[in-house]
Design a protein around this motif. Structure first.
Motif, mmCIF file in Angstrom:
data_model
loop_
_atom_site.group_PDB
_atom_site.id
_atom_site.type_symbol
_atom_site.label_atom_id
_atom_site.label_comp_id
_atom_site.label_asym_id
_atom_site.label_seq_id
_atom_site.Cartn_x
_atom_site.Cartn_y
_atom_site.Cartn_z
ATOM 1 N N ARG A 92 1.094 19.655 5.328
ATOM 2 C CA ARG A 92 2.215 19.097 4.574
ATOM 3 C C ARG A 92 1.721 18.504 3.272
ATOM 4 O O ARG A 92 0.525 18.250 3.101
ATOM 5 N N ILE A 93 2.667 18.268 2.379
ATOM 6 C CA ILE A 93 2.354 17.521 1.170
ATOM 7 C C ILE A 93 3.264 16.296 1.152
ATOM 8 O O ILE A 93 4.467 16.401 1.399
ATOM 9 N N LEU A 94 2.664 15.111 0.946
ATOM 10 C CA LEU A 94 3.447 13.883 0.948
ATOM 11 C C LEU A 94 3.508 13.337 -0.477
ATOM 12 O O LEU A 94 2.471 13.200 -1.132
ATOM 13 N N LEU A 95 4.722 13.021 -0.936
ATOM 14 C CA LEU A 95 4.892 12.397 -2.245
ATOM 15 C C LEU A 95 5.397 10.988 -2.060
ATOM 16 O O LEU A 95 6.441 10.773 -1.433
ATOM 17 N N TYR A 124 0.800 -1.234 0.000
ATOM 18 C CA TYR A 124 0.000 0.000 0.000
ATOM 19 C C TYR A 124 0.826 1.275 0.000
ATOM 20 O O TYR A 124 0.279 2.356 0.125
ATOM 21 N N SER A 125 2.149 1.150 -0.085
ATOM 22 C CA SER A 125 2.916 2.379 -0.083
ATOM 23 C C SER A 125 4.127 2.201 -1.008
ATOM 24 O O SER A 125 4.255 1.190 -1.698
ATOM 25 N N THR A 126 4.991 3.213 -1.016
ATOM 26 C CA THR A 126 6.198 3.141 -1.832
ATOM 27 C C THR A 126 7.388 3.002 -0.908
ATOM 28 O O THR A 126 7.244 3.068 0.313
ATOM 29 N N ARG A 127 8.575 2.879 -1.507
ATOM 30 C CA ARG A 127 9.739 2.673 -0.654
ATOM 31 C C ARG A 127 10.006 3.928 0.184
ATOM 32 O O ARG A 127 10.253 3.853 1.361
ATOM 33 N N GLU A 128 9.935 5.066 -0.484
ATOM 34 C CA GLU A 128 10.257 6.306 0.228
ATOM 35 C C GLU A 128 9.110 7.307 0.166
ATOM 36 O O GLU A 128 8.239 7.216 -0.705
ATOM 37 N N VAL A 129 9.191 8.261 1.058
ATOM 38 C CA VAL A 129 8.194 9.331 1.093
ATOM 39 C C VAL A 129 8.943 10.653 1.173
ATOM 40 O O VAL A 129 9.901 10.778 1.941
ATOM 41 N N LEU A 130 8.499 11.590 0.375
ATOM 42 C CA LEU A 130 9.055 12.942 0.457
ATOM 43 C C LEU A 130 7.994 13.825 1.136
ATOM 44 O O LEU A 130 6.867 13.933 0.651
ATOM 45 N N GLU A 131 8.391 14.389 2.263
ATOM 46 C CA GLU A 131 7.470 15.286 2.986
ATOM 47 C C GLU A 131 7.879 16.714 2.744
ATOM 48 O O GLU A 131 9.025 17.079 2.986
ATOM 49 N N LEU A 132 6.939 17.525 2.279
ATOM 50 C CA LEU A 132 7.260 18.927 1.996
ATOM 51 C C LEU A 132 6.354 19.841 2.814
ATOM 52 O O LEU A 132 5.177 19.548 3.001
ATOM 53 N N ARG A 133 6.941 20.920 3.260
ATOM 54 C CA ARG A 133 6.155 21.904 4.002
ATOM 55 C C ARG A 133 6.370 23.254 3.337
ATOM 56 O O ARG A 133 7.526 23.654 3.109
ATOM 57 N N PHE A 134 5.266 23.912 2.985
ATOM 58 C CA PHE A 134 5.359 25.210 2.337
ATOM 59 C C PHE A 134 4.798 26.285 3.242
ATOM 60 O O PHE A 134 4.068 25.992 4.188
ATOM 61 N N ASP A 135 5.129 27.512 2.881
ATOM 62 C CA ASP A 135 4.498 28.654 3.549
ATOM 63 C C ASP A 135 2.984 28.501 3.369
ATOM 64 O O ASP A 135 2.522 28.191 2.268
#
Lengths: 309, 274, 281
Positions: free
Chosen positions: A263-266, A227-238
């Protein structure tokens, strides 16, 4: 083929018109650590109470240690160890007396209880607190005492309902350590949790529970792979540009994108490459984090919600 | 500077503010009471009426038949009713100042919550005490009406029995609350009721005149606060009060209440500011 | 912190052989006795509270002997003869004390354990059954009641208030009164929602205490009231004890005892079921 200790088919619990558990099926095998993962109100505790023979199922089939919990409740309970969600320690007694009295509820002889009490207090690192009143213990110590108490009858199955909820991180690690040792000893564990790290550390197999049903089932590794991928990129914007950024990021090829409030999760194979791609789109996040997928991501994917909300 | 004004410190509070703060504590209890007063109707209205009926009429019929010379010639109902008024006030005072005070720290944690507000321990104490006084007053007023309805009041002075009963209740409530807040276990209350309240109720001239007690026990009874409360209320209700005697009783009870109020402010501070 | 040797842990992961036999064995024990054992252990920490309860009846008897007894003089006893007031009232006080003790144990204590202490929650996770919990609480109330009743009778005897050898039955009868009220009190408690509801318990027990011919003979009442009072359980207890202690014994006492026993058994049955219903949901 390992022995089945608990078997549930179409297990259902209703309180009036509210359905707490809605037709779940599972088998618990001897020697495994089986986890119910889910947010508050998912039906975990109701399931635990049914397995603990203190809550008759409304519908479906439930067999515990080969017996029917409604008809043979006391006999089955004699073979279970229960760590309830909230401590039910006897605050009018000392630490040692708690084990003594509890052992007597199981009809064990006093000499045997005394012997086990010494060993169990040592195991949960409370030997030097044996004469103290329970009131004087910290939350973590109370939890450990509850675990020791649940082992007094050498249970076939140990049932733990959110064993570390409400503990501080350090106390939680001590409890995990003790539970892990029990698992190594081959004790059969059923536990509920809404902590991902707990489930990953302790469970051989787990079910994700949401809205009274199972959303997925497998080993922690299997669930993450499925149900997921190997890695996750977490981004936080203004906060001002959060939504714009979310719009633009859709163009970047990720297996899946989750836009949370903050946050935005990729979900990607390679987080660093994805971060480079984000920057190439002219987006500069306030913070960025590349991490491995966890069960939290699995839960988010399965339910569209975070666990601890 | 404005910060400092909003969070008054100990010893730096003008009188009006202290009153306002205590009033806030009082209002908190009033809010709780608004939810629960219905179930107290029994203990405050029916209970005393039952006692008066059983003691004054049931037992009274036996006593009156046997002769009431030792009661000063009044009927047993007239004799016992003001004593039950005083005893009831003591009972309400002790009851309100024991488990509710203890529970406010240990069980429902009302004090702990109030501690996080600008209220100081002394304000919390006085606020709660004000609420206790209110309960004592209400119960005593109701009982006085029941007495009047039963014809157990013999003088217009009986209106003064109300403040007399309230003072009696306060003379118990304040010291008991001051002590209750220091307890770590509720066990102490069992001793208080067993060795305090019950002997007081039985031997303070409530159900029979003190003249019947042997000398040493009589002297001890004269020293108890409940006897002063009973004597005060009885004097007003029967119209036999004398200025000197009444003043003595009032002074004794007021001194006890004052000591309780002063000590309570200290014990509350010690327990809540740890 | 050193890790303890795991081999010492009392954990044998048993194979399934012989499981049924072990299940049966575990189910057969007298769970109530073990809960009573727990209460006794708690009271070991507070034995003085327990023991000092003996003083209460002493105070009452003393106060009546010195005070009210003198005021009242003599009253008509159970056989129609005139008896001193203190002789008349002492057995009534024993009945009241048996009722109050049993009610206290089975209402306040049980409610606390049910709602706050979570004692029963812990107990019902073990092989102990709800009915055994009810039986244990009533049994415990009776053990306490027995101590107080014995003490009361000793005080009465030493004050010369006992007038018949039948009085040896007073302690068992006090226990019977305790049983009836403990069982009914416990049943009532299982229907309580909050501490405020306890005023209803007072609403029941205060009039019983005051009007059940404890402090004065039934003859002071008008006829209609008498009929009502005669049906109250405390009245039955008061009459039983008074007749035994003053030696006015007849076969009617058996009916009174049976009445109390039936109340107790019915209360025990209902409260056991109610506790199961409340906790095993």
């Amino acid at each position: 083929m390992p022995e089945v200790l608990v078997r549930a088919r179409g297990l259902t619990k209703r309180f009036g018109t509210f359905t707490a558990v809605d037709g779940i099926d599972f088998d618990l095998y001897r020697g495994e650590a089986f986890g119910f993962l889910g947010p508050n109100g998912a039906g975990k505790s109701s399931t635990m109470r049914m397995i603990g023979c203190v809550s008759p199922p409304t519908e479906g089939e439930l067999t515990i240690l080969g017996a029917d919990p409604v008809r043979n409740g006391p006999a089955i309970r004699a073979r279970l160890g229960v760590v309830p969600q909230e401590d039910t320690l006897d605050v009018e007694l000392t630490v040692r007396e708690n084990l003594l009295v509890y052992g007597r509820y199981f009809g064990l002889p006093r000499a045997l209880i005394r012997e086990r009490t010494a060993q169990l207090l040592e195991f949960v690192q409370l030997s030097d607190r044996g004469g103290d009143k329970v009131d004087a213990l910290s939350g973590g110590m109370k939890r450990r005492l509850t675990i020791a108490r649940s082992l007094i009858n050498e249970p076939d199955i140990l049932i733990l309902d959110e064993p570390t909820t409400g503990l501080d991180p350090q106390a939680r690690h001590v409890v995990w350590d003790r539970l892990f040792r029990l698992k190594q000893r081959g004790v059969t564990l059923i536990l509920t949790t809404h902590y991902m790290d707990e489930a990953e550390q302790l469970c051989d197999r787990l079910v994700v529970m949401d809205h009274a049903r199972f959303a997925a089932e497998g080993t922690p590794r299997e669930l993450i792979e499925r149900y997921s991928t190997r890695e996750v990129l977490e981004l936080r914007f203004d906060p001002g540009v959060h939504e714009q950024a979310a719009e633009k990021i859709k163009d970047i090829s990720a297996k899946r994108t989750e836009v949370l409030a903050d946050r935005i999760l990729l979900y990607v194979k390679n987080g660093d490459e994805a971060l480079a791609a984000v920057r190439a789109h002219g987006l500069e996040p306030l913070t960025s984090l590349v991490r491995r997928s966890t069960l939290e991501d699995v839960f988010l994917h399965l339910t569209g919600r975070r666990l601890e909300d | 500077m404005a910060q400092a004004m909003a969070f008054p410190r100990r010893g730096a509070v003008p009188g009006e503010l202290a009153l306002a703060l205590a009033l806030r504590g009082f209002r908190c209890w009033l809010t709780v009471y608004r939810r629960t007063w219905r179930s107290n109707v029994f203990s405050s209205v029916l209970g005393p009426a039952f006692y008066l009926g059983a003691m004054g009429f049931g037992l009274g019929s036996l006593v009156d038949a046997h002769g009431t010379a030792s009661l000063g010639g009044v009927s047993y109902l007239d004799f016992v009713a003001p004593a039950i008024l005083a005893f009831g006030a003591m009972n309400t005072g002790m009851g309100q100042a024991s488990f509710p005070v203890f529970g406010s720290i240990k069980w429902n944690k009302i004090y702990i919550a109030a501690q996080a507000s600008p209220l100081r321990p002394a304000d919390i104490f006085r606020g709660h005490l004000a609420f206790m006084v209110m309960r004592i007053t209400m119960n005593a007023a109701v009982f006085l009406c029941v007495m009047a309805a039963f014809g157990a009041v013999r003088s217009a002075w009986a209106v003064l029995a109300l403040p007399a009963a309230v003072l009696t209740g306060l003379a118990f409530a304040a010291p008991v609350a001051a002590w209750a807040v220091t307890l770590k276990q509720e066990m102490g209350f069992i001793y208080m009721f067993r060795f305090g309240m019950i002997p007081l109720m039985l031997f303070s001239g409530t159900f029979f005149p003190l003249s019947q007690l042997p000398g040493w026990l009589r002297l001890a009874a004269y020293a108890t606060p409940l006897w002063h409360g009973v004597a005060l209320c009885r004097g007003f209700s029967l119209g036999t009060a004398t200025a000197g005697g009444s003043l003595l009783h009032v002074a004794y009870l007021a001194a006890l209440a004052a000591v309780g109020i002063v000590i309570g402010a200290r014990t509350y501070r010690r327990r809540l500011y740890v | 912190m050193t890790a303890p040797p795991l081999s010492d842990l009392p954990l044998r992961m048993l194979p399934s052989a012989g499981r049924l036999a072990r299940l049966r064995q575990a189910a057969g024990g007298p769970g109530s006795l073990r809960l009573i054992e727990r209460h006794a252990r708690v009271y070991r920490h507070a034995w003085l509270v327990f023991a000092s309860g003996v003083f209460e009846p002493l105070f009452y008897l003393l106060s009546i002997g010195l005070g009210l007894g003198v005021l009242v003089g003599r009253v008509t006893g159970p056989g129609g003869q005139l008896v001193p007031y203190r002789d008349f009232v002492a057995p009534g006080l024993l009945a009241v004390s048996a009722m109050n003790g049993a009610m206290y144990d089975s209402t306040f204590n049980v409610f606390f354990r049910l709602k706050y202490d979570k004692l029963y929650e812990a107990v019902l996770a073990t092989p102990v059954r709800p009915a055994e919990v009810a039986l244990a609480e009533i049994g415990w109330a009776l053990i306490r009641g027995c101590l107080y009743a014995v003490a009361f009778m000793l005080v009465m005897t030493s004050l010369g208030l006992v007038h018949s050898p039948w009085a040896v039955l007073a302690v068992p009868v006090a226990l019977l009164i305790g049983f009836a009220f403990a069982a009914m009190g416990m049943t009532g408690t299982t229907f309580m929602k909050s501490w405020q509801d306890f005023d209803y318990i007072l609403l029941a027990s205060t009039p019983l205490f005051l009007f059940s011919a404890t402090f004065y003979p039934l003859s002071v009442y008008p006829r209609a009231v008498r009929v009502v009072v005669e049906w109250t359980p405390l009245y039955q207890g008061v009459v039983l004890l008074r007749d035994l202690v003053l030696g006015a014994v007849g076969p009617a006492l058996l009916w009174r005892a049976a009445y109390l026993a039936v109340l107790g058994v019915v209360g025990l049955y209902i409260s056991g079921r109610r506790i199961g219903k409340l906790l095993l949901v």
